[in-house]
Design an enzyme around this catalytic site. Structure first.
Site, PDB file in Angstrom:
ATOM      1  N   THR A   9      -5.722   0.779  -9.481  1.00 63.92           N
ATOM      2  CA  THR A   9      -4.353   0.347  -9.356  1.00 63.92           C
ATOM      3  C   THR A   9      -3.372   1.358  -8.825  1.00 63.92           C
ATOM      4  OG1 THR A   9      -4.676  -1.091 -11.244  1.00 63.92           O
ATOM      5  CG2 THR A   9      -2.444  -0.794 -10.531  1.00 63.92           C
ATOM      6  N   LYS A  25      -2.723  -7.752  -9.538  1.00 64.77           N
ATOM      7  CA  LYS A  25      -2.081  -7.045 -10.642  1.00 64.77           C
ATOM      8  C   LYS A  25      -0.575  -7.266 -10.678  1.00 64.77           C
ATOM      9  CE  LYS A  25      -5.654  -3.830  -9.492  1.00 64.77           C
ATOM     10  NZ  LYS A  25      -5.950  -2.640  -8.719  1.00 64.77           N
ATOM     11  N   GLY A  75       4.214  -5.842 -12.538  1.00 60.30           N
ATOM     12  CA  GLY A  75       2.944  -5.277 -12.108  1.00 60.30           C
ATOM     13  C   GLY A  75       2.407  -4.397 -13.212  1.00 60.30           C
ATOM     14  N   SER A  93      -3.165   4.931 -10.682  1.00 55.73           N
ATOM     15  CA  SER A  93      -3.907   6.064 -10.134  1.00 55.73           C
ATOM     16  C   SER A  93      -3.274   6.627  -8.874  1.00 55.73           C
ATOM     17  CB  SER A  93      -5.350   5.645  -9.838  1.00 55.73           C
ATOM     18  OG  SER A  93      -5.983   5.199 -11.008  1.00 55.73           O
ATOM     19  N   THR A 148      -7.330   3.526  -4.664  1.00 57.02           N
ATOM     20  CA  THR A 148      -6.376   2.585  -4.083  1.00 57.02           C
ATOM     21  C   THR A 148      -6.917   2.086  -2.754  1.00 57.02           C
ATOM     22  OG1 THR A 148      -4.556   3.821  -5.082  1.00 57.02           O
ATOM     23  CG2 THR A 148      -3.980   2.321  -3.292  1.00 57.02           C
TER      24      THR A 148
END
Length: 178
Positions: free
Chosen positions: A7, A39, A51, A130, A168
């Site tokens: 994410t 998300k 989110g 992340s 990502t």
């Protein structure tokens, strides 16, 4: 079990538009296990975008709780977020949930965490996950130094985060409200 890493969620508000994007990657250990996770959700009849980063089940449970609070407090995002954060911190079940959220409406942008945090950023740019630091850095540079609209800032910053962060990808879900 290995820790799931995933994410990047990015939110930007400019000129009356709030845009939130999330990438679709979920990584388990050193392997990508999903490319198209969603998300980002729209709540409160399209007036709030949320989110989450962290466990999907936990993030979805928290979104559901936030929506209940929004209904209870007639769409007041700040009041709903504060009440959710209090519950999250004090409730024995909720305290164990592992997720972080960004929630935004046309006037507010908030980061919510299980530590009881409800944080409104100094500038209307906020990111979690992340790749959040990469996305936020890119978005702030674009926000401060260009006239790009919120959506374009989000798109470009998420692309940059996806090029840098191994957790990502380039499969973005983007929602916006005015």
């Amino acid at each position: 079990m290995e820790k799931i890493k995933s994410t990047t969620i990015l939110a930007v508000r400019r000129n009356g538009k709030t845009v939130i994007a999330g990438d679709g990657q979920v990584t388990l250990g050193s392997a990508v296990v999903k490319h198209t996770a969603k998300k980002i959700r729209v709540l409160n009849e399209g007036k709030v975008i949320v989110g989450f980063a962290g466990s999907a089940a936990d993030g979805l449970a928290l979104m559901e709780r936030l929506e209940e609070k929004l209904n209870k407090y007639k769409g007041n995002l700040v009041k709903s977020a504060v009440e959710l954060a209090k519950d999250w911190r004090l409730d024995k079940y909720l305290r164990r949930l592992e997720a972080v959220m960004i929630a935004a409406d046309k006037n507010n942008m908030l980061l919510l965490s299980g530590n009881g945090d409800v944080i409104e950023p100094d500038e209307p740019v906020l990111a979690i996950g992340s790749g959040g630091d990469y996305a936020r850095s890119a978005a702030l540079a674009l926000y401060r130094n260009t006239d790009l609209d919120a959506r374009k800032i989000v798109e470009e910053a998420m692309k940059i985060a996806g090029e840098i962060c191994i957790y990502t990808n380039q499969n973005f879900v983007i929602e916006e409200i005015e």
